[in-house]
Design an enzyme around this catalytic site. Structure first.
Site, PDB file in Angstrom:
ATOM      1  N   HIS A 103      34.291  42.665  46.042  1.00 57.76           N
ATOM      2  CA  HIS A 103      34.045  43.199  44.796  1.00 57.76           C
ATOM      3  C   HIS A 103      33.697  42.053  43.910  1.00 57.76           C
ATOM      4  CE1 HIS A 103      37.964  42.466  42.336  1.00 57.76           C
ATOM      5  NE2 HIS A 103      38.149  42.398  43.736  1.00 57.76           N
ATOM      6  N   ASP A 162      43.200  44.247  44.600  1.00 64.93           N
ATOM      7  CA  ASP A 162      42.847  44.416  42.833  1.00 64.93           C
ATOM      8  C   ASP A 162      43.043  45.811  42.776  1.00 64.93           C
ATOM      9  OD1 ASP A 162      41.097  44.682  40.534  1.00 64.93           O
ATOM     10  OD2 ASP A 162      40.692  42.769  40.934  1.00 64.93           O
ATOM     11  N   CYS A 216      40.246  44.260  48.961  1.00 64.64           N
ATOM     12  CA  CYS A 216      41.146  43.545  47.955  1.00 64.64           C
ATOM     13  C   CYS A 216      42.162  44.350  47.365  1.00 64.64           C
ATOM     14  CB  CYS A 216      40.176  42.940  46.894  1.00 64.64           C
ATOM     15  SG  CYS A 216      41.104  41.967  45.855  1.00 64.64           S
ATOM     16  N   CYS A 264      36.220  39.200  40.986  1.00 66.09           N
ATOM     17  CA  CYS A 264      37.235  39.150  41.924  1.00 66.09           C
ATOM     18  C   CYS A 264      37.900  37.724  41.282  1.00 66.09           C
ATOM     19  CB  CYS A 264      37.036  39.251  43.244  1.00 66.09           C
ATOM     20  SG  CYS A 264      38.436  38.675  44.623  1.00 66.09           S
ATOM     21  N   ARG A 316      41.535  47.608  40.566  1.00 61.24           N
ATOM     22  CA  ARG A 316      40.565  48.460  40.081  1.00 61.24           C
ATOM     23  C   ARG A 316      39.630  48.746  41.406  1.00 61.24           C
ATOM     24  NH1 ARG A 316      37.816  43.505  36.934  1.00 61.24           N
ATOM     25  NH2 ARG A 316      39.034  42.424  38.716  1.00 61.24           N
TER      26      ARG A 316
END
Length: 208
Positions: free
Chosen positions: A100, A46, A44, A103, A48
């Site tokens: 994750h 993202d 992803c 999400c 993080r």
């Protein structure tokens, strides 16, 4: 969490490069000679999800593709080009699809709140939720439902990988990478290695 000025990124790069040279004076010389990563990692976008941090890998060890909610679309030329190069040129040994918990793309699909291009992009996850609604809604909390949908999404994307023409060619050659589905628990930093229905996929003719 540290919020940096743009100039800090350049400063940090110089410091990192100097640290690497102090550890190994030929580090970048060896890095520049080429890559032979054993892993293709589809994750992803993202912020993080610092893949090298969570897996303690170095530059040259992961070939990486990332997008919103780690989707594997059979019409995504970007992903297909990455996959083809990884499998046929780099000859990676493992393909990992990593989602994750927490999400935003999964949550937007679950709640039906996505709009614009993102709505189109996460629609397969929305359809996955509707298909498995009885199982997901039976879970007692929203958090558990979202976690389950994140896991189902990863398994679905691994299955999509196996359905690509790239992997079909690899399967016929009998030299093909192993596939894996991971979910990163951001709250603990731990990776959950999902059990994949490989026997079912074999019986369905999806993979050997």
């Amino acid at each position: 969490m540290h919020y940096h000025e743009y100039s800090d990124l350049i400063k940090n790069n110089l410091e990192w490069a100097q640290e690497k040279l102090e550890q190994d004076s030929s580090y970048f010389e060896k890095l520049a000679k080429g890559q032979r990563p054993p892993f293709l990692f589809i994750g992803c976008s993202d912020s993080r999800m610092p893949l090298n941090s969570f897996t303690k890998t170095e530059p040259g060890e992961l070939f990486i593709h990332r997008n919103v909610a780690n989707q594997v679309s059979l019409t995504d030329m970007n992903l297909l080009a990455v996959l083809e190069y990884a499998v046929e040129s780099l000859e990676v040994q493992h393909i990992v699809v990593c989602g994750h918990y927490c999400c935003g793309g999964v949550e937007a699909a679950y709640r039906g709140t996505a709009t614009g291009v993102v709505e189109n992009w996460v629609n397969p996850i929305r359809e996955l939720y509707i298909k498995n609604r009885q199982e997901i809604d039976a879970l007692p909390t929203d958090k558990l439902r979202l976690n389950k949908l994140a896991e189902l999404n990863v398994v679905a994307q691994v299955k999509n990988i196996c359905n690509t023409s790239v992997m079909h060619r690899a399967f016929k050659s009998e030299r093909y990478p192993q596939v894996h589905g991971w979910v990163l628990d951001i709250e603990s930093g731990h990776i959950k290695d999902l059990e994949l229905p490989l026997n079912n996929w074999h019986e369905m003719g999806i993979m050997p």
